[in-house]
Design a protein around this motif. Structure first.
Motif, short mmCIF file in Angstrom:
data_model
loop_
_atom_site.label_atom_id
_atom_site.label_comp_id
_atom_site.label_asym_id
_atom_site.label_seq_id
_atom_site.Cartn_x
_atom_site.Cartn_y
_atom_site.Cartn_z
N SER A 154 0.84 -1.19 0.00
CA SER A 154 0.00 0.00 0.00
C SER A 154 0.88 1.25 0.00
O SER A 154 1.93 1.29 0.65
N GLY A 155 0.46 2.27 -0.74
CA GLY A 155 1.27 3.46 -0.93
C GLY A 155 1.96 3.45 -2.27
O GLY A 155 2.15 4.50 -2.88
N ASP A 156 2.34 2.26 -2.74
CA ASP A 156 2.85 2.12 -4.09
C ASP A 156 1.65 2.11 -5.02
O ASP A 156 0.56 1.63 -4.68
N GLN A 157 1.82 2.61 -6.23
CA GLN A 157 0.67 2.80 -7.11
C GLN A 157 -0.05 1.50 -7.50
O GLN A 157 -1.28 1.50 -7.57
N PRO A 330 -5.57 11.70 -6.39
CA PRO A 330 -4.60 12.58 -7.05
C PRO A 330 -3.16 12.39 -6.59
O PRO A 330 -2.24 12.81 -7.28
N TYR A 331 -2.98 11.75 -5.43
CA TYR A 331 -1.62 11.60 -4.91
C TYR A 331 -1.45 10.20 -4.32
O TYR A 331 -2.41 9.50 -4.03
N HIS A 332 -0.19 9.80 -4.15
CA HIS A 332 0.10 8.61 -3.36
C HIS A 332 1.28 8.93 -2.45
O HIS A 332 2.16 9.73 -2.81
N LEU A 333 1.29 8.33 -1.27
CA LEU A 333 2.25 8.71 -0.24
C LEU A 333 3.36 7.67 -0.04
O LEU A 333 4.00 7.64 1.01
N ILE A 334 3.53 6.79 -1.01
CA ILE A 334 4.64 5.84 -1.04
C ILE A 334 4.72 5.10 0.30
O ILE A 334 3.72 4.59 0.80
N GLY A 335 5.90 5.05 0.90
CA GLY A 335 6.11 4.28 2.11
C GLY A 335 5.36 4.78 3.33
O GLY A 335 5.20 4.04 4.31
N LEU A 336 4.90 6.02 3.32
CA LEU A 336 4.13 6.52 4.44
C LEU A 336 2.82 5.74 4.61
O LEU A 336 2.26 5.70 5.71
N GLU A 337 2.33 5.13 3.53
CA GLU A 337 1.08 4.38 3.58
C GLU A 337 1.28 2.88 3.80
O GLU A 337 0.30 2.13 3.88
N LEU A 338 2.51 2.43 3.91
CA LEU A 338 2.78 1.00 3.94
C LEU A 338 2.16 0.31 5.16
O LEU A 338 1.87 -0.89 5.14
N GLY A 339 1.94 1.06 6.23
CA GLY A 339 1.33 0.49 7.43
C GLY A 339 -0.04 -0.11 7.19
O GLY A 339 -0.47 -1.01 7.93
N ILE A 340 -0.73 0.33 6.15
CA ILE A 340 -2.03 -0.26 5.80
C ILE A 340 -1.85 -1.72 5.42
O ILE A 340 -2.65 -2.58 5.81
N SER A 341 -0.80 -2.03 4.67
CA SER A 341 -0.55 -3.42 4.28
C SER A 341 -0.21 -4.27 5.50
O SER A 341 -0.70 -5.39 5.64
#
Length: 458
Positions: A154-157, A330-341
């Motif tokens: 998550s965070g990766d497109q 419109p945006y993605h937050l890369i590794g900042l969103e990885l916690g969702i996974s």
């Protein structure tokens, strides 16, 4: 129950999710910055070929030094701290880790770590799209056999696109097209590490003063990363790739429902149910109005007149017929969103996007006329870029995957724009990544009834 409530419950019960990260580069560092702020997560270990680089990354993202001074995995578990190591294999094998994150960016390393996770029954989040496209369909099968989760990040497109596709299908919509935005002009396919900064508009002073990897940046510019990410989406979302590579149409968010339809419906696509990447630049270099350079999207169709009327009543931007609409981030937050996974696997036992079949592949394609005896330099280099193609076509022609097109010497001349084939290079069949890829090709060729160039030659 929400993810955060379940994570808080794990924290309250003294049963945090124990996570090990491999690779303390940009993506890994972004996750490291957030992990201590998430309840119920214990980042037990960070593995990197350079432990000093890992420590520097932790310091840079705001960790206090005592937090990462554990001298072993066992000490990290007892103390609640983090162990820094250069031995990723030992970390994966340890009982101290529940979930492994591969953020290395190395296809060979990603394959190796995924296979070890299968052996040691550890869930794996594959940030490494290079490894996922090179051998993901094979690795996903191995993971299923091992009873572990093999997940996109998550965070990766690709994972965010998979989320949009899943949303649309779950509410009964047919997905017509899905993908992402990027900065693109046709000339970028010939870009090299020597020319990349001019295309980005960075000055020599900016490059000299920052942590810039020319080959990595160039892989985004020359189309390789886009091809890899769309192959991952194709393989994870039952969407087909275009037969002759991505078109990169110049398209803003308001025009997606009109442009991104099949030709039979008045659009530009070869067919329904495909992937495509949108350019934020017109072909003459002008910026696209309301571009989606940093975002992701999915175009879908109303299944009935009633639903079409609902689109109009609730203000969806549609094509002229009112049938086709789009949703996007419109945006993605890369590794900042990885916690969702991490949370999704830990408390829901669900991947955030996962490879399900082999539909798309990325072939190493000559940037210029190449001569026998030249050595390929891989993703983002001077010799080849990655071009998306249907996996079945890749098998038929024996295309060399971009993930292995590094340090291989050409046996034949290759015209500019032509895919390099296995028969065009010398390669070491004993290397793990090569062996796994060849096994995957043989497996799917049998299942699809395809006679490969390798078999013809035999």
């Amino acid at each position: 129950m929400s993810l955060i409530r379940q994570l808080k419950a794990r924290a309250a019960n003294g049963k945090p999710v124990r996570v090990g990260v491999i690779g303390a580069g940009k993506f890994g560092s972004m996750y490291l910055s957030q992990a201590p702020r998430t309840p119920g997560i214990h980042l037990v270990a960070v593995a990197d070929l350079s432990p000093q680089r890992a420590r520097a990354s932790l310091a840079r993202v705001g960790w206090e030094e005592p937090r990462y001074q554990a001298r072993s995995l066992q000490e990290a578990v007892r103390s609640g701290g983090t162990f820094i190591t250069d031995d990723a294999d030992a970390m994966i094998a340890s009982d101290a880790v529940d979930i492994v994150i591969d953020a290395t960016g190395s296809p060979a390393a990603g394959i190796h770590h995924a296979l070890l996770c299968c052996e040691h029954k550890k869930h794996i989040i594959m940030v490494n799209v290079e490894a996922d496209v090179l051998a993901g369909p094979y690795l996903a099968r191995r993971a299923e056999e091992a009873g572990i989760i093999y997940s996109m990040a998550s965070g990766d497109q690709p994972a965010l696109i998979a989320e949009l596709v899943d949303w649309a299908r779950t509410i009964g919509m047919e997905v017509i097209c899905a993908g992402k935005g990027t900065k693109y002009l046709p000339i970028y396919h010939q870009s090299t590490p020597d020319t990349v900064w001019g295309h980005y508009g960075f000055s020599e002073e900016q490059v000299a003063g920052g942590d810039f990897n020319a080959q990595m940046f160039n892989s985004f510019l020359d189309g390789t990363k886009s091809a890899l990410e769309m192959a991952a989406v194709s393989n994870g979302c039952e969407l087909v790739p275009p037969t002759d590579g991505l078109m990169f149409p110049a398209c803003g968010v308001d025009d997606m429902p009109t442009l991104l339809r099949a030709k039979a419906d008045g659009g530009i696509l070869q067919q329904r149910g495909t992937v495509e990447v949108l350019s934020s630049l017109e072909r003459d270099g002008r910026p696209v109005f309301r571009d989606l350079r940093w975002g992701v999207y999915a175009v879908f169709e109303a299944p009935s007149d009633y639903v079409k009327d609902c689109f109009a009543q609730y203000g969806l931007k549609t094509d002229a017929s009112g049938r086709f609409a789009a949703t996007y981030k419109p945006y993605h937050l890369i590794g900042l969103e990885l916690g969702i996974s991490v949370a999704s696997i830990a408390v829901r036992n669900e991947a955030t996007g996962a490879t399900t079949n082999w539909s798309g592949d990325v072939a190493a394609t000559a940037k210029r006329a190449l001569k026998a005896g030249e050595k390929l330099d891989g993703e983002g280099g001077f010799t080849v870029y990655g071009k998306l193609m249907p996996a079945a076509d890749s098998l038929r022609v024996g295309a060399l995957p971009i993930g292995l097109a590094h340090n291989m010497v050409l046996k034949n001349d290759i015209p500019a724009g032509q895919a390099v084939r296995w028969s065009d290079v010398d390669f070491d069949a004993s290397k793990e990544a090569v062996r796994v890829r060849r096994e995957m090709e043989a497996l799917f060729a049998r299942e699809l009834g395809i006679v490969t160039e390798h078999k013809k030659a035999a």
